[in-house]
Design an enzyme around this catalytic site. Structure first.
Site, mmCIF file in Angstrom:
data_model
loop_
_atom_site.group_PDB
_atom_site.id
_atom_site.type_symbol
_atom_site.label_atom_id
_atom_site.label_comp_id
_atom_site.label_asym_id
_atom_site.label_seq_id
_atom_site.Cartn_x
_atom_site.Cartn_y
_atom_site.Cartn_z
ATOM 1 N N HIS A 66 0.562 -44.491 -41.490
ATOM 2 C CA HIS A 66 0.243 -45.919 -41.495
ATOM 3 C C HIS A 66 -0.434 -46.284 -40.179
ATOM 4 C CE1 HIS A 66 2.310 -46.895 -45.215
ATOM 5 N NE2 HIS A 66 3.353 -46.182 -44.802
ATOM 6 N N CYS A 76 -4.903 -46.533 -43.066
ATOM 7 C CA CYS A 76 -5.603 -47.820 -43.045
ATOM 8 C C CYS A 76 -6.370 -47.970 -41.735
ATOM 9 C CB CYS A 76 -4.601 -48.964 -43.209
ATOM 10 S SG CYS A 76 -3.753 -48.985 -44.804
#
Length: 411
Positions: A157, A199
Site C-alpha cells: 500500500h 497505489c
C-alpha cells in the site's frame, strides 16, 4: 620446391584460422557481457489476511525468476508470511494467484529470507546498502558487486512518494533513492530494474538520481492500483491487475527468449491495468528495446565481464542460438571437398591429418555452451571458397607439370 608444393595448404590454413573461436577476438568482444550475475529482491510490505493478493504478487514473481534460473542464493524474499497458515485459509499451507488454483505458489520450496516483523524499512535499507554487523547471515545479505544486475520488485500500500511497511511505518521515495546512490558509490550493481505495484506507484521512482536504473510503476500520482479478481472460496482478491498482466506476459518467456523490456511495457494498456503505467528511462544507458527480459529475470552463466561492450549474456545466447546453420554446412562442405581433393591427388597422410586438425578447431565443431562465442560471416565463407579455388587450380597446374616432367624423362 617443397614450400611451393605446400603453399595452398598453408593458404587454406591461414584463411581458416580466423574461424577458430580462440582467435576470433572481434566476435568474442561483441558478446561478452557486462554483468556476471543476476539478483532479485522481492518485497511484500503489507500484512494481514485481507492483503492476501500482495503475498501472491511477490510469490508469483519469485516463482518466475526461479523458473528462469536465478537460484535461491541470489534471491532475497521479504514478506509477512502470515497467509498460508492463516486460520481463514480454506487451503492450509497453500497460496494461489488465480481462482482456478492451478499453481500453488507456496508449495515449491519457498525460501523466505525476511518474514513477519523482520520486514522493516531499516532491514530493507540495510539489505540494499549491505550495512550489517559481521555476524549477519550471508544467506540474508545482498552480496552483489559492480557486475550485478538487480531486479527489485515491491508491492503493498502506497501513496504520494511513500510506501507503507507492515501498516506500521513508511519508506519515502527519497530513502530508496539515497540507498541506490550508496549502492552506486559502493559499486554494488551494474544495472537495476525497479518495479513497483502499489497505489501512486510512479511517485516512488521520481526521486531517483543514480545511473543505470530503469523503473516501472503501476499507477500515476492520485491513481489507485486495482486487484484483478477475487476467489469466492478464499474470500479475498488473489492478485493485483498490474502483476497479473506482468505474469501473463512473462509466462511466455524462457531462458533463451529474445523478448525485451520494451515488449513488456508495450503490453500494458489502460484497458488491462485500469491505471496509467509509468516507465522512467532517463537514468538508464540502454534503450528498453535493447534490453532482453532475461537480462534481469534469468540467471547468468559462463560469462567474462568486459566494460568495452554493453552487451548482456542474454544477447550472447540469443546470437548463438540464431547463427545460420547453413553457414556451418557450407564451411563443412568446403573442408570435406578440400580433403577429398587431396586424397584424389595422392597427397601424404600428414596433409590429410592437417585438414582434419583444422576442422577439429574450427567453428564447425565448437561446443555451443563454451565461453568462446563467435560468428561466421559471408566474407569468411568467400575467403574459404577462394582458398579452395586456388588449391584446385594449383593441383591442376601441378598435375600438368608432373606429366610434362614425366614425359621429359621417359622420352
Amino acid at each position: 620446391m617443397r614450400i611451393a608444393m605446400h603453399l595452398p595448404l598453408l593458404l587454406l590454413y591461414i584463411f581458416l584460422l580466423p574461424l577458430s573461436g580462440a582467435n576470433n577476438t572481434d566476435a568474442a568482444h561483441e558478446v561478452i557481457a557486462t554483468n556476471t550475475n543476476n539478483w532479485a529482491v522481492l518485497v511484500s510490505t503489507s500484512r494481514f489476511w485481507f492483503n492476501y493478493r500482495h503475498m501472491a504478487n511477490v510469490l508469483s514473481m519469485y516463482r518466475t525468476v526461479k523458473r528462469l534460473g536465478i537460484p535461491d542464493s541470489q534471491i532475497i524474499l521479504m514478506l509477512s508470511d502470515d497467509v498460508a497458515c492463516n486460520s481463514r485459509n480454506l487451503f492450509p499451507g497453500s497460496v494461489f494467484n488465480n481462482k482456478d488454483h492451478a499453481i500453488d505458489l507456496y508449495g515449491d520450496s519457498v525460501e523466505v529470507d525476511y518474514r513477519g516483523y523482520e520486514v522493516t524499512v531499516e532491514n530493507f535499507i540495510r539489505l540494499l546498502t549491505d550495512r550489517w554487523t559481521e555476524d549477519h547471515p550471508k544467506s540474508k545479505r545482498l552480496l552483489t558487486d559492480e557486475n550485478s544486475n538487480i531486479f527489485i520488485y515491491m508491492t503493498g500500500h502506497g501513496g504520494d512518494d511513500f510506501l507503507k511497511f507492515q501498516d506500521a511505518e513508511e519508506i519515502a521515495s527519497e530513502d530508496i533513492a539515497d540507498a541506490f546512490q550508496q549502492m552506486y558509490e559502493k559499486k554494488r550493481y551494474n544495472e537495476i530494474f525497479f518495479m513497483i505495484d502499489t497505489c501512486q506507484a510512479n511517485t516512488m521512482y521520481s526521486k531517483f538520481y543514480s545511473p543505470n536504473i530503469l523503473a516501472v510503476g503501476s499507477s500515476e500520482m492520485d491513481e489507485s492500483s486495482y486487484s484483478h479478481h477475487s476467489d469466492v472460496e478464499i474470500g479475498v482478491a488473489v492478485i493485483d491487475r498490474f502483476t497479473y498482466y506482468c505474469l501473463d506476459f512473462l509466462e511466455q518467456i524462457d531462458k533463451n527468449s529474445t523478448l525485451t523490456l520494451q515488449d513488456l511495457f508495450d503490453s500494458f494498456t489502460f484497458e488491462k491495468i485500469h491505471s496509467h503505467v509509468g516507465v522512467r528511462t532517463d537514468l538508464f544507458d540502454r534503450n528498453p528495446s535493447e534490453v532482453l527480459i532475461t537480462d534481469f529475470f534469468a540467471n547468468v552463466q559462463n560469462v567474462i565481464p568486459d566494460d568495452s561492450k554493453p552487451l548482456s549474456v542474454s544477447h550472447y545466447h540469443h546470437y548463438k542460438d540464431h547463427i545460420d546453420t547453413a553457414q556451418y554446412e557450407l564451411n563443412n562442405n568446403v573442408l570435406d571437398l578440400a580433403l577429398e581433393t587431396y586424397r584424389k591427388n595422392n597427397q601424404s597422410s600428414k596433409i590429410e591429418k592437417k585438414i582434419k586438425d583444422i576442422k577439429s578447431t574450427s567453428v564447425l565443431d565448437v561446443d555451443i555452451d563454451s565461453n568462446e562465442c563467435f560468428f561466421t560471416s559471408f566474407k569468411q565463407s568467400a575467403t574459404i571458397i577462394l582458398a579452395l579455388i586456388v588449391t584446385i587450380l594449383w593441383f591442376m597446374l601441378r598435375g600438368n607439370t608432373a606429366k610434362a616432367t614425366y614425359d621429359l624423362y621417359t622420352n
